[in-house]
Design an enzyme around this catalytic site. Structure first.
Site, PDB file in Angstrom:
ATOM      1  N   THR A  12       0.563  -1.124   0.055  1.00  0.00           N
ATOM      2  CA  THR A  12       0.222   0.077   0.525  1.00  0.00           C
ATOM      3  C   THR A  12       1.282   1.488   0.202  1.00  0.00           C
ATOM      4  O   THR A  12       0.590   2.486   0.303  1.00  0.00           O
ATOM      5  CB  THR A  12      -0.956   0.408   1.274  1.00  0.00           C
ATOM      6  N   LEU A  15       6.521   3.460  -2.949  1.00  0.00           N
ATOM      7  CA  LEU A  15       7.041   2.672  -4.384  1.00  0.00           C
ATOM      8  C   LEU A  15       6.447   1.748  -4.903  1.00  0.00           C
ATOM      9  O   LEU A  15       6.631   1.589  -6.034  1.00  0.00           O
ATOM     10  CB  LEU A  15       8.521   1.995  -3.282  1.00  0.00           C
ATOM     11  N   ALA A  16       5.787   0.646  -4.047  1.00  0.00           N
ATOM     12  CA  ALA A  16       4.481  -0.219  -4.831  1.00  0.00           C
ATOM     13  C   ALA A  16       3.929   0.643  -5.895  1.00  0.00           C
ATOM     14  O   ALA A  16       4.288   0.061  -7.435  1.00  0.00           O
ATOM     15  CB  ALA A  16       3.964  -0.887  -4.008  1.00  0.00           C
ATOM     16  N   ASP A  87      -0.073  -7.495   9.850  1.00  0.00           N
ATOM     17  CA  ASP A  87       1.034  -6.328  10.730  1.00  0.00           C
ATOM     18  C   ASP A  87       2.230  -7.472  10.920  1.00  0.00           C
ATOM     19  O   ASP A  87       2.397  -8.309  11.515  1.00  0.00           O
ATOM     20  CB  ASP A  87      -0.062  -5.820  11.875  1.00  0.00           C
ATOM     21  N   ASP A 179      19.951  -1.615  -5.489  1.00  0.00           N
ATOM     22  CA  ASP A 179      20.730  -0.687  -5.319  1.00  0.00           C
ATOM     23  C   ASP A 179      19.690  -0.052  -7.031  1.00  0.00           C
ATOM     24  O   ASP A 179      20.411  -0.426  -7.901  1.00  0.00           O
ATOM     25  CB  ASP A 179      22.486  -0.986  -5.591  1.00  0.00           C
ATOM     26  N   HIS A 180      19.508   1.281  -6.711  1.00  0.00           N
ATOM     27  CA  HIS A 180      18.212   0.551  -8.346  1.00  0.00           C
ATOM     28  C   HIS A 180      19.385   1.049  -9.578  1.00  0.00           C
ATOM     29  O   HIS A 180      19.095   1.458 -10.528  1.00  0.00           O
ATOM     30  CB  HIS A 180      17.122   1.735  -8.756  1.00  0.00           C
ATOM     31  N   ASP A 237      23.011   7.992   1.854  1.00  0.00           N
ATOM     32  CA  ASP A 237      21.673   8.632   0.847  1.00  0.00           C
ATOM     33  C   ASP A 237      22.530   7.540  -0.714  1.00  0.00           C
ATOM     34  O   ASP A 237      21.473   7.136  -1.441  1.00  0.00           O
ATOM     35  CB  ASP A 237      20.869   9.676   0.797  1.00  0.00           C
ATOM     36  N   HIS A 242      24.730   4.205  -4.381  1.00  0.00           N
ATOM     37  CA  HIS A 242      24.822   4.387  -5.410  1.00  0.00           C
ATOM     38  C   HIS A 242      26.195   4.753  -6.389  1.00  0.00           C
ATOM     39  O   HIS A 242      26.732   4.133  -7.742  1.00  0.00           O
ATOM     40  CB  HIS A 242      24.018   5.451  -5.711  1.00  0.00           C
TER      41      HIS A 242
HETATM   42  N1  NDP Z   1       9.438   6.108  -2.772  1.00  0.00           N
HETATM   43  C1  NDP Z   1      10.931   5.371  -2.685  1.00  0.00           C
HETATM   44  O1  NDP Z   1      11.012   6.591  -4.087  1.00  0.00           O
HETATM   45  C2  NDP Z   1      12.054   4.899  -2.690  1.00  0.00           C
HETATM   46  C3  NDP Z   1      11.747   3.571  -1.051  1.00  0.00           C
HETATM   47  N2  NDP Z   1      13.054   3.352  -1.195  1.00  0.00           N
HETATM   48  C4  NDP Z   1      12.639   2.180   0.380  1.00  0.00           C
HETATM   49  O2  NDP Z   1      11.489   1.782  -0.293  1.00  0.00           O
HETATM   50  C5  NDP Z   1      11.019   0.950   0.955  1.00  0.00           C
HETATM   51  C6  NDP Z   1       9.481   2.305   0.677  1.00  0.00           C
HETATM   52  O3  NDP Z   1       9.333   3.127   0.893  1.00  0.00           O
HETATM   53  P1  NDP Z   1       8.229   3.526   0.949  1.00  0.00           P
HETATM   54  O4  NDP Z   1       6.994   2.236  -0.473  1.00  0.00           O
HETATM   55  O5  NDP Z   1       8.317   4.824   0.372  1.00  0.00           O
HETATM   56  O6  NDP Z   1       7.234   3.957   2.067  1.00  0.00           O
HETATM   57  P2  NDP Z   1       5.573   4.508   2.230  1.00  0.00           P
HETATM   58  O7  NDP Z   1       5.725   4.602   3.487  1.00  0.00           O
HETATM   59  O8  NDP Z   1       5.018   4.987   1.570  1.00  0.00           O
HETATM   60  O9  NDP Z   1       4.954   3.064   2.078  1.00  0.00           O
HETATM   61  C7  NDP Z   1       5.193   1.871   4.038  1.00  0.00           C
HETATM   62  C8  NDP Z   1       4.605   0.126   3.400  1.00  0.00           C
HETATM   63  O10 NDP Z   1       5.258  -0.374   5.071  1.00  0.00           O
HETATM   64  C9  NDP Z   1       3.751  -0.688   5.021  1.00  0.00           C
HETATM   65  N3  NDP Z   1       3.850  -1.057   6.926  1.00  0.00           N
HETATM   66  C10 NDP Z   1       4.087   0.277   7.299  1.00  0.00           C
HETATM   67  N4  NDP Z   1       4.369  -0.805   8.774  1.00  0.00           N
HETATM   68  C11 NDP Z   1       3.923  -1.998   8.933  1.00  0.00           C
HETATM   69  C12 NDP Z   1       3.496  -2.585   9.825  1.00  0.00           C
HETATM   70  N5  NDP Z   1       3.714  -2.811  10.978  1.00  0.00           N
HETATM   71  N6  NDP Z   1       2.825  -4.291   9.215  1.00  0.00           N
HETATM   72  C13 NDP Z   1       2.907  -4.058   8.164  1.00  0.00           C
HETATM   73  N7  NDP Z   1       2.849  -3.034   7.033  1.00  0.00           N
HETATM   74  C14 NDP Z   1       3.457  -1.967   7.615  1.00  0.00           C
HETATM   75  C15 NDP Z   1       2.723   0.319   4.731  1.00  0.00           C
HETATM   76  O11 NDP Z   1       1.581  -0.296   4.803  1.00  0.00           O
HETATM   77  P3  NDP Z   1       0.431   0.062   6.009  1.00  0.00           P
HETATM   78  O12 NDP Z   1       0.750   1.135   5.854  1.00  0.00           O
HETATM   79  O13 NDP Z   1      -0.746  -0.386   5.344  1.00  0.00           O
HETATM   80  O14 NDP Z   1       0.445  -0.241   7.142  1.00  0.00           O
HETATM   81  C16 NDP Z   1       3.421   0.518   3.503  1.00  0.00           C
HETATM   82  O15 NDP Z   1       2.158  -0.195   2.616  1.00  0.00           O
HETATM   83  C17 NDP Z   1      11.661   1.829   2.191  1.00  0.00           C
HETATM   84  O16 NDP Z   1      12.608   0.923   2.426  1.00  0.00           O
HETATM   85  C18 NDP Z   1      12.429   2.819   1.373  1.00  0.00           C
HETATM   86  O17 NDP Z   1      13.688   2.909   1.774  1.00  0.00           O
HETATM   87  C19 NDP Z   1      14.018   3.282  -1.478  1.00  0.00           C
HETATM   88  C20 NDP Z   1      14.082   3.451  -2.896  1.00  0.00           C
HETATM   89  C21 NDP Z   1      12.891   4.916  -3.398  1.00  0.00           C
HETATM   90  O1  LIG Z   2      17.869   6.972  -3.873  1.00  0.00           O
HETATM   91  C1  LIG Z   2      18.292   7.887  -4.132  1.00  0.00           C
HETATM   92  O2  LIG Z   2      18.320   8.229  -5.161  1.00  0.00           O
HETATM   93  C2  LIG Z   2      17.662   9.467  -6.130  1.00  0.00           C
HETATM   94  C3  LIG Z   2      18.362  10.167  -6.806  1.00  0.00           C
HETATM   95  O3  LIG Z   2      17.530   8.842  -7.988  1.00  0.00           O
HETATM   96  P1  LIG Z   2      17.639   9.333 -10.000  1.00  0.00           P
HETATM   97  O4  LIG Z   2      17.162   7.839 -10.414  1.00  0.00           O
HETATM   98  O5  LIG Z   2      16.578   9.803  -9.469  1.00  0.00           O
HETATM   99  O6  LIG Z   2      18.715   9.527 -10.016  1.00  0.00           O
HETATM  100  C4  LIG Z   2      17.437   9.994  -4.859  1.00  0.00           C
HETATM  101  O7  LIG Z   2      17.492  11.559  -5.384  1.00  0.00           O
HETATM  102  C5  LIG Z   2      17.063  10.094  -3.951  1.00  0.00           C
HETATM  103  O8  LIG Z   2      17.176  10.502  -2.595  1.00  0.00           O
HETATM  104  C6  LIG Z   2      17.735   8.670  -3.457  1.00  0.00           C
HETATM  105  O9  LIG Z   2      17.656   7.792  -2.132  1.00  0.00           O
END
Ligand code: NDP
Ligand SMILES: O=C1O[C@H](COP(=O)(O)O)[C@@H](O)[C@H](O)[C@H]1O
Length: 497
Positions: A12, A15-16, A87, A179-180, A237, A242
């Protein structure tokens, strides 16, 4: 490809929505998912399967690189998705998850190959891994794999602790650390471009290369991630992961044949030969900065300290530049400069290789001087390789001019980093994932810098948003007689290919 279940923790989350669902959809359209597969999304909130499928559909409509419209293909793709409220802290939720996973496996007649993708906060990684094991979800006759997002630890000690904990539930070859940057077209291409071309190999060494500059500059600020970023800074970061991964991919030596194992061995060797920067020498080799107010593309932007959620007296780094040396026979004496920052003048990820120039004085009798040859590998937002050579401008009395030879792909047709990486993980190919050795060695290299920053032993320069970062970073290169090549591809030059 073998049928499997894709178990997505954090289904939810952001990133998903933005990356993982669109990546799965594009893989599906390209026939790169198994003919039968099951996706189980997890999060704490209560959602019906149907609502979850609609959310996935919306995310695809909004974020897929291929335009998506309602179609039988999309319907069939979405029918593979189920949602389970869970959870991660409650062991009983994993038992009900196991029931759902098994029900779907027998409904679809697929083997118990399971991919666990942790798109959740990193402090939940070890708990989830141990619950996967304890609940029996990880006891499969088929394969099991764990995909985890960054950051992997906060420093050397926490990374080691996390790895230790994960290794109780998953073998190293079952762990896929994303590592994207390793999924980016041009970073992946480095492997072939550098290693598989004898012409490049012949000059890829200290005899011919004067210096290598690796830049990842961004125009965005801290965005919505103040809580995370203010504790991480550019050093954690970007540099620890990266930037060092791009360094390894650029500098690795040619193995006798290409495989995940040989590439990883070469990358590890680079990290082992990377000269440590003792804490007392950090200030000499590393420049840190923090952005002040300024303007980006004509729009005024606030200082880092005025961003919502940032501590008023934060000394966090939003810019880091460093000079590195690889003490092996191939690279001895060649400086590598890395540089990354937020709120800089341009969004640009690139590697610039400056070659030595023994022909500099060839035209001295005409008061002309040749320029050093440059190889520019543009990674983002453009994806291309350019060579800057010396040529004769026949339209201007034959004076020396820079000639550019470049390649350019059609960006729209290229898969996103997440598509490539998820596809590789599904196939069990770990070439473009960070191995624990690389992660540990990277933290080891970074740790004295973290310590010196924390103890304020390195000046924190402010730089105007929209600039090229602190002027102090020029010094790093001047000491060897170089300068940053920030935009070395001249638009006016003659194009040969
Ligand atoms: N967003 C991005 O662009 C990037 C993210 N990341 C990494 O990806 C990961 C996810 O990031 P992001 O999607 O942004 O985070 P979000 O905060 O948007 O999402 C967190 C997710 O974790 C779930 N969650 C949190 N606590 C619990 C729990 N106790 N039990 C079950 N589910 C839980 C939430 O679901 P619910 O609220 O329904 O519980 C939600 O689906 C992190 O490690 C982040 O560092 C890395 C690179 C880029
Ligand atoms: O992992 C990360 O990368 C982005 C930059 O990624 P890019 O693909 O747009 O070059 C950065 O903005 C972010 O802070 C970092 O967590």
């Amino acid at each position: 490809m073998e049928s499997m279940t894709f178990v997505l923790f954090g289904a939810t989350g952001d990133l998903a929505k933005r990356k993982i669902f669109p990546a799965l959809y594009n893989l599906y359209l390209e026939g790169k998912l198994p003919s039968t597969f099951s996706v189980i999304g997890l999060g704490r909130r209560e959602l019906s399967h149907e609502t979850f499928q609609s959310n996935v559909e919306r995310s695809i409509m909004e974020f897929s690189r291929r335009q998506a419209t309602p179609s039988p293909e999309l319907t069939s793709f979405l029918s593979a998705f189920r949602y389970h409220p869970l959870d991660v802290t409650r062991p009983e939720d994993y038992r009900t998850l196991l029931q759902l996973v098994q029900e779907r496996e027998s409904e679809l007649g697929i083997p118990d190959n399971r991919m666990f993708y942790l798109s959740v906060a990193p402090d939940l990684f070890d708990l989830i891994a141990s619950n996967i094991k304890a609940s029996g979800l990880g006891s499969t006759r088929g394969w099991k794999r764990l995909v985890i997002e960054k950051p992997f630890g906060h420093d050397l000690a926490s990374a080691r602790e996390l790895n230790e904990k994960l290794s109780k539930s998953f073998e190293e070859d079952e762990v896929y650390r994303i590592d994207h940057y390793l999924g980016k077209t041009m970073v992946q291409n480095l492997e072939t471009f550098v290693l598989a071309n004898p012409v490049i190999q012949a000059v890829w060494n200290k005899e011919h290369i004067a210096n290598i500059q690796i830049t990842a500059s961004e125009t965005v600020g801290v965005e919505e991630r103040a809580g995370y970023y203010d504790q991480s800074g550019a050093i954690r970061d970007m540099i620890q992961n990266h930037m060092l991964q791009m360094l390894m991919m650029t500098a690795m030596h040619q193995p006798t044949q290409i495989s995940a194992a040989t590439i990883r061995a070469q990358k590890k060797q680079i990290m082992e030969n990377l000269r440590p920067v003792p804490r007392a020498e950090v200030a000499k080799n590393v420049v840190r900065g923090q952005y002040a107010a300024g303007s980006i593309q004509g729009k005024a932007v606030p200082a880092y300290l005025d961003e919502p959620g940032i501590e008023a007296a934060s000394r966090n780094d939003t810019f880091v530049a460093a000079r590195l040396w690889i003490d092996d026979e191939k690279w001895k004496g060649v400086p590598f400069y890395i540089r990354t920052g937020k709120r800089l003048a341009a969004k640009s990820t690139r590697i610039v290789v400056e070659f030595k120039n023994p022909t500099e004085h060839l035209y001295a009798h005409r008061n002309e001087q040749t320029s050093p040859n440059l190889l520019v590998i543009e990674i983002n937002p453009n994806e291309k390789i350019s060579f800057l050579l010396n040529g004769k401008n026949v339209l201007n009395e034959g004076v020396l001019d820079e000639v550019r030879m470049d390649s350019q792909g059609d960006k729209k047709q290229l898969p996103e980093a997440y598509e490539r990486l998820i596809y590789d993980a599904l196939q069990g190919d770990s070439t473009f994932f960070a191995h624990w050795n690389e992660v540990e060695l990277s933290w080891q290299w970074v740790q004295p810098i973290l310590d010196a920053f924390a103890a304020n032993e390195v000046p924190l320069h402010t730089y105007e948003a929209g600039s090229n970062g602190p002027e102090a970073s020029e010094r790093l290169l001047k000491e060897e007689g170089f300068e940053w090549l920030l935009d070395p591809v001249p638009s006016k030059s003659l194009q040969m290919a």
